[in-house]
Design an enzyme around this catalytic site. Structure first.
Site, short mmCIF file in Angstrom:
data_model
loop_
_atom_site.label_atom_id
_atom_site.label_comp_id
_atom_site.label_asym_id
_atom_site.label_seq_id
_atom_site.Cartn_x
_atom_site.Cartn_y
_atom_site.Cartn_z
N ARG A 6 -8.88 -9.30 3.15
CA ARG A 6 -7.90 -8.56 3.96
C ARG A 6 -8.20 -7.07 3.96
O ARG A 6 -8.21 -6.41 5.01
CB ARG A 6 -6.50 -8.83 3.41
CG ARG A 6 -5.35 -8.17 4.16
CD ARG A 6 -4.05 -8.50 3.43
NE ARG A 6 -2.85 -8.15 4.20
CZ ARG A 6 -2.20 -7.00 4.11
NH1 ARG A 6 -2.67 -6.05 3.29
NH2 ARG A 6 -1.11 -6.79 4.83
N HIS B 4 -0.25 -3.35 10.87
CA HIS B 4 0.83 -4.12 11.52
C HIS B 4 1.01 -3.74 12.99
O HIS B 4 2.13 -3.57 13.47
CB HIS B 4 2.15 -3.96 10.74
CG HIS B 4 2.03 -4.41 9.32
ND1 HIS B 4 1.96 -5.74 8.97
CD2 HIS B 4 1.93 -3.70 8.16
CE1 HIS B 4 1.82 -5.83 7.65
NE2 HIS B 4 1.78 -4.61 7.14
N GLN C 20 0.84 -1.20 0.00
CA GLN C 20 0.00 0.00 0.00
C GLN C 20 0.87 1.25 0.00
O GLN C 20 1.87 1.33 0.71
CB GLN C 20 -0.90 -0.02 1.24
CG GLN C 20 -2.18 0.77 1.07
CD GLN C 20 -3.28 0.28 2.00
OE1 GLN C 20 -3.30 -0.87 2.40
NE2 GLN C 20 -4.20 1.16 2.35
N GLN D 187 1.09 -11.84 9.90
CA GLN D 187 1.62 -10.61 9.31
C GLN D 187 0.81 -9.37 9.66
O GLN D 187 1.36 -8.28 9.82
CB GLN D 187 1.70 -10.77 7.79
CG GLN D 187 2.41 -9.65 7.06
CD GLN D 187 1.70 -9.29 5.77
OE1 GLN D 187 0.57 -8.81 5.78
NE2 GLN D 187 2.36 -9.54 4.66
N SER E 103 4.32 -6.25 2.91
CA SER E 103 2.96 -6.22 3.45
C SER E 103 1.99 -6.84 2.47
O SER E 103 2.06 -8.03 2.17
CB SER E 103 2.59 -4.78 3.82
OG SER E 103 1.38 -4.74 4.54
N LEU E 104 1.06 -6.06 1.92
CA LEU E 104 0.13 -6.55 0.90
C LEU E 104 0.85 -7.30 -0.21
O LEU E 104 0.36 -8.30 -0.75
CB LEU E 104 -0.64 -5.36 0.31
CG LEU E 104 -1.27 -5.57 -1.07
CD1 LEU E 104 -2.47 -6.49 -0.97
CD2 LEU E 104 -1.62 -4.25 -1.71
#
Length: 293
Positions: free
Chosen positions: A112, A194, A9, A243, A87-88
């Site tokens: 998600r 996170h 992102q 995660q 991340s993503l």
């Protein structure tokens, strides 16, 4: 050895992937399949929407995933030696190394994104980039504050993103600037990614992941939670679930990939944020973006 990296992102931009849509009939079919799976025309927002439209988590995440994955799937002779995603981007990487199908990867990204957006609405929160100090100083400062605030992204030496409640992030920024950090910059994000505040989203994503078929990957994925290479599908699932509330160990990931033999780091997706981070972490490596001719 080639390491393919997939962004998260923040890499989105208005008009993203429009040229990719028109690249071939196969690319158009993938984009239209994505629209059908999602239940709305994501491509209209990607191609014609504003920057503000693209900032919505439920739009941003599938948009970046789609851009990255279509680029990888359409590249002739795409054969990575190793992959990683920020991340993503870990979901994009798992499609690229054949652990997840395109459709399953997109469905999980939608779950998600929607779950994270709900978690953000339940607990208004934010993130900030801390520049010019060590990982240890950032972690110690966050641990000393009673509000929820944690180190969320270890992006490169001297760049750590913190995540938490508005008050917690404010207190941590003040404390870190007083301790010598060069800058503390609030980020334009929807919430505390996170961090423990993403626990409701983690639980929802876990249920979806456990119902999804994961195939044996064609190459290792270096995952965010431990920066280590993984091939075992059960461990990959567990790490993917963890995660959401654990930090992204990107500095450690690139270091581990280099130690495993990576010499070329190739970013796959919109933008070139990861190239910049790799150059700060591993100055000897070649960096580039994957582009379809």
């Amino acid at each position: 050895m080639k390491a393919y990296l997939f962004p998260g992102q923040g890499s989105q931009f208005a008009g993203m992937a429009k040229d990719l849509y028109h690249y071939s009939e196969e690319s158009r079919q993938l984009f239209e399949q994505a629209n059908e799976i999602l239940g709305f025309r994501l491509t209209d927002i990607m191609f014609e929407g504003s920057e503000e439209d693209l900032k919505q988590t439920k739009v941003t995440q599938p948009a970046i995933f789609l851009h990255s994955v279509v680029l990888a799937l359409l590249t002739p002779d795409f054969a990575p030696d190793m992959v990683a995603g920020h991340s993503l981007g870990e979901f994009s990487a798992l499609v690229a190394n054949r652990t997840l199908s395109f459709a399953d990867g997109l469905r999980l990204v939608q779950v998600r994104a929607n779950a994270m957006q709900k978690a953000c609405e339940l607990a208004p929160s934010t993130m900030a980039a801390i520049l010019g100090t060590t990982d240890e100083v950032v972690e110690e400062a966050c641990a000393s504050i009673e509000e929820v605030v944690v180190a969320a992204n270890f992006n490169s030496p001297g760049q750590v993103v913190i995540s938490g409640t508005f008050k917690g992030v404010e207190l941590a920024c003040d404390k870190l600037k007083a301790a010598g950090a060069k800058r503390a910059v609030l980020l334009s994000v929807g919430g505390a990614f996170h961090s423990p505040l993403m626990e409701p989203a983690r639980a929802q994503l876990a249920e979806a992941i456990e119902k999804t078929t994961f195939q044996t990957p064609i190459c290792p994925i270096f995952q965010n939670v431990d920066a280590k290479p993984h091939l075992d599908t059960q461990q990959i699932k567990a790490n993917l679930i963890a995660q959401l509330t654990a930090p992204v160990r990107w500095t450690q990931t690139i270091t581990q990939m280099q130690q495993a033999g990576a010499t070329d780091f190739i970013e796959v997706g919109p933008g070139n944020v990861l190239q910049g981070l790799v150059k700060k972490i591993y100055r000897q490596g070649n960096t580039s973006s994957l582009v379809l001719a």
